[in-house]
Design a protein around this motif. Structure first.
Motif, PDB file in Angstrom:
ATOM      1  N   LYS A  76      -5.210  13.702   6.870  1.00  0.00           N
ATOM      2  CA  LYS A  76      -5.139  13.529   5.946  1.00  0.00           C
ATOM      3  C   LYS A  76      -4.880  11.303   5.979  1.00  0.00           C
ATOM      4  O   LYS A  76      -4.701  10.859   5.197  1.00  0.00           O
ATOM      5  CB  LYS A  76      -4.742  13.569   4.409  1.00  0.00           C
ATOM      6  N   GLU A  77      -4.238  11.323   6.664  1.00  0.00           N
ATOM      7  CA  GLU A  77      -3.147   9.832   6.511  1.00  0.00           C
ATOM      8  C   GLU A  77      -4.370   9.265   7.538  1.00  0.00           C
ATOM      9  O   GLU A  77      -4.661   7.814   6.578  1.00  0.00           O
ATOM     10  CB  GLU A  77      -2.209  10.570   7.324  1.00  0.00           C
ATOM     11  N   ASP A 159       0.013  10.463  -3.440  1.00  0.00           N
ATOM     12  CA  ASP A 159      -0.963   9.403  -2.792  1.00  0.00           C
ATOM     13  C   ASP A 159      -1.577   8.745  -4.491  1.00  0.00           C
ATOM     14  O   ASP A 159      -2.368   7.933  -4.217  1.00  0.00           O
ATOM     15  CB  ASP A 159      -1.930  10.051  -2.346  1.00  0.00           C
ATOM     16  N   LEU A 179       0.319   7.409  11.560  1.00  0.00           N
ATOM     17  CA  LEU A 179       0.014   6.841   9.623  1.00  0.00           C
ATOM     18  C   LEU A 179       1.213   7.854   9.008  1.00  0.00           C
ATOM     19  O   LEU A 179       1.221   9.306   9.043  1.00  0.00           O
ATOM     20  CB  LEU A 179      -0.665   7.131   9.005  1.00  0.00           C
ATOM     21  N   PHE A 180       2.172   7.159   8.348  1.00  0.00           N
ATOM     22  CA  PHE A 180       2.389   8.013   7.286  1.00  0.00           C
ATOM     23  C   PHE A 180       2.277   6.747   5.691  1.00  0.00           C
ATOM     24  O   PHE A 180       3.272   5.773   5.931  1.00  0.00           O
ATOM     25  CB  PHE A 180       4.116   8.084   7.426  1.00  0.00           C
ATOM     26  N   MET A 181       1.873   7.875   4.512  1.00  0.00           N
ATOM     27  CA  MET A 181       0.560   6.554   4.464  1.00  0.00           C
ATOM     28  C   MET A 181       1.951   6.256   3.260  1.00  0.00           C
ATOM     29  O   MET A 181       1.697   5.021   2.399  1.00  0.00           O
ATOM     30  CB  MET A 181      -0.173   6.868   3.401  1.00  0.00           C
ATOM     31  N   LYS A 182       2.550   7.179   2.531  1.00  0.00           N
ATOM     32  CA  LYS A 182       3.506   6.801   1.885  1.00  0.00           C
ATOM     33  C   LYS A 182       3.983   5.699   1.755  1.00  0.00           C
ATOM     34  O   LYS A 182       4.780   5.083   0.929  1.00  0.00           O
ATOM     35  CB  LYS A 182       3.675   8.465   1.006  1.00  0.00           C
ATOM     36  N   LEU A 217       4.472  15.927   8.900  1.00  0.00           N
ATOM     37  CA  LEU A 217       4.212  15.023   7.918  1.00  0.00           C
ATOM     38  C   LEU A 217       5.387  14.550   7.840  1.00  0.00           C
ATOM     39  O   LEU A 217       5.858  12.905   7.666  1.00  0.00           O
ATOM     40  CB  LEU A 217       3.707  14.951   6.688  1.00  0.00           C
TER      41      LEU A 217
END
Length: 314
Positions: A76-77, A159, A179-182, A217
């Motif tokens: 998802k990231e 998100d 990636l760690f989008m948060k 995550l």
């Protein structure tokens, strides 16, 4: 008229996509009354059910829709990052396809944006729809992360948020592959405000984020923005080394002045197992960081696009 790009990562969501598009079309008419337009960008993260076929058919007949299709499941990231890279709009809103992120909340986000906010976070007022374990683990993740990292994450914020295109462009310029989008979306800063909402239950199907993925995550989040675990083991190792030195000094004194009996197998084994365990844990922490460094140095692409479909009909 400003345009809103809605990013929707999907993985095996064939049950929810038609209902989501139906709600999007209703919401599009509401936006027009406020002098905004909207488009939706689906990112198919290597689904193995009928998601790809459904998206392909629906995009042919649904205006202002687009879809990216990954060559396999990249997570998802990566799907969210791809959506940000391809989003075309003055404002960008990532959201889930299961309608747990309500469309009407975007209107409140727009009100906050019109008052000067660059980023508008949607914070859950409760987690009643989650299991006890998920509520407990989420609570402790935020507490632990915010204690260990200089980057503070807003609790119970996913998100789902509104960002200006300037914010998005700063995010997509970041170079990391793990990636760690948060964290990335928070790291860039800008003027941020928060609105609260009660998250409804999932429309259909089950979440694809199992506990193993949530654990990974959380590890990504902590190791991406904090080196405190490495520092902790430096201090802990120094403390253990000091104790070992004092204990060794005691043995030497006993040997020289008092003699040592042959017994002591149990205490010896306890000491060996304890220090061996400590060393293995320390090596594990080092391995987490070294592994991420190794993956970053490969510079592989975050994702591979197999296909891209769009419908720009008005």
């Amino acid at each position: 008229m400003k345009e809103i790009a809605i990013i929707v990562p999907v993985f095996n969501e064939e049950l929810n996509i038609p209902a989501f598009l139906k709600e999007f079309l209703k919401f599009e008419n509401v936006l027009l009354a406020r002098n905004y337009s909207a488009n939706v960008l689906f990112v198919n993260d290597g689904s193995t059910d009928g998601t790809e076929e459904i998206l392909t058919e629906l995009i042919k007949t649904t205006p202002h829709c687009e879809a990216l299709f990954f060559s396999r499941n990249f997570g998802k990231e990566a799907a969210l990052f791809a959506g940000l890279e391809h989003a075309k709009g003055d404002l960008v809103v990532p959201m889930d396809v299961d309608l747990q992120d309500p469309f009407h909340l975007i209107l409140d986000m727009l009100s906050a944006y019109e008052k000067g906010a660059d980023v508008v976070l949607a914070q859950r007022s409760n987690r009643d729809t989650d299991s006890f374990f998920k509520r407990f683990s989420a609570q402790w993740f935020y507490k632990l992360n915010n204690k260990m990292s200089a980057l503070k994450l807003q609790e119970n914020v996913g998100d789902f948020r509104l960002m200006t295109q300037q914010v998005v462009q700063e995010i997509v310029q970041l170079q990391e592959n793990q990636l760690f989008m948060k964290g990335l979306m928070s790291w860039v800063g800008f003027k941020t405000t928060t609105i609260h909402y009660a998250r409804p239950a999932r429309l259909k199907g089950t979440t694809k984020f199992n506990y193993r993925k949530l654990w990974n995550l959380a590890l990504d989040g902590i190791t991406s923005f904090s080196t405190l675990p490495l520092k902790v083991w430096t201090y802990f190792g120094t403390f253990i080394a000091l104790i070992s030195f004092l204990y060794g000094l005691k043995i030497i004194i006993e040997k020289l002045f008092f003699g040592i009996a042959a017994s002591g197998y149990a205490s010896l084994m306890v000491a060996v197992l304890f220090f061996g365990g400590v060393q293995l844990i320390g090596i594990g922490v080092l391995g987490e960081y070294l592994g991420r460094t190794y993956l970053e140095t490969k510079r592989r692409p975050r994702y591979i696009l197999k296909n891209q479909l769009k419908n720009n009909n008005k």
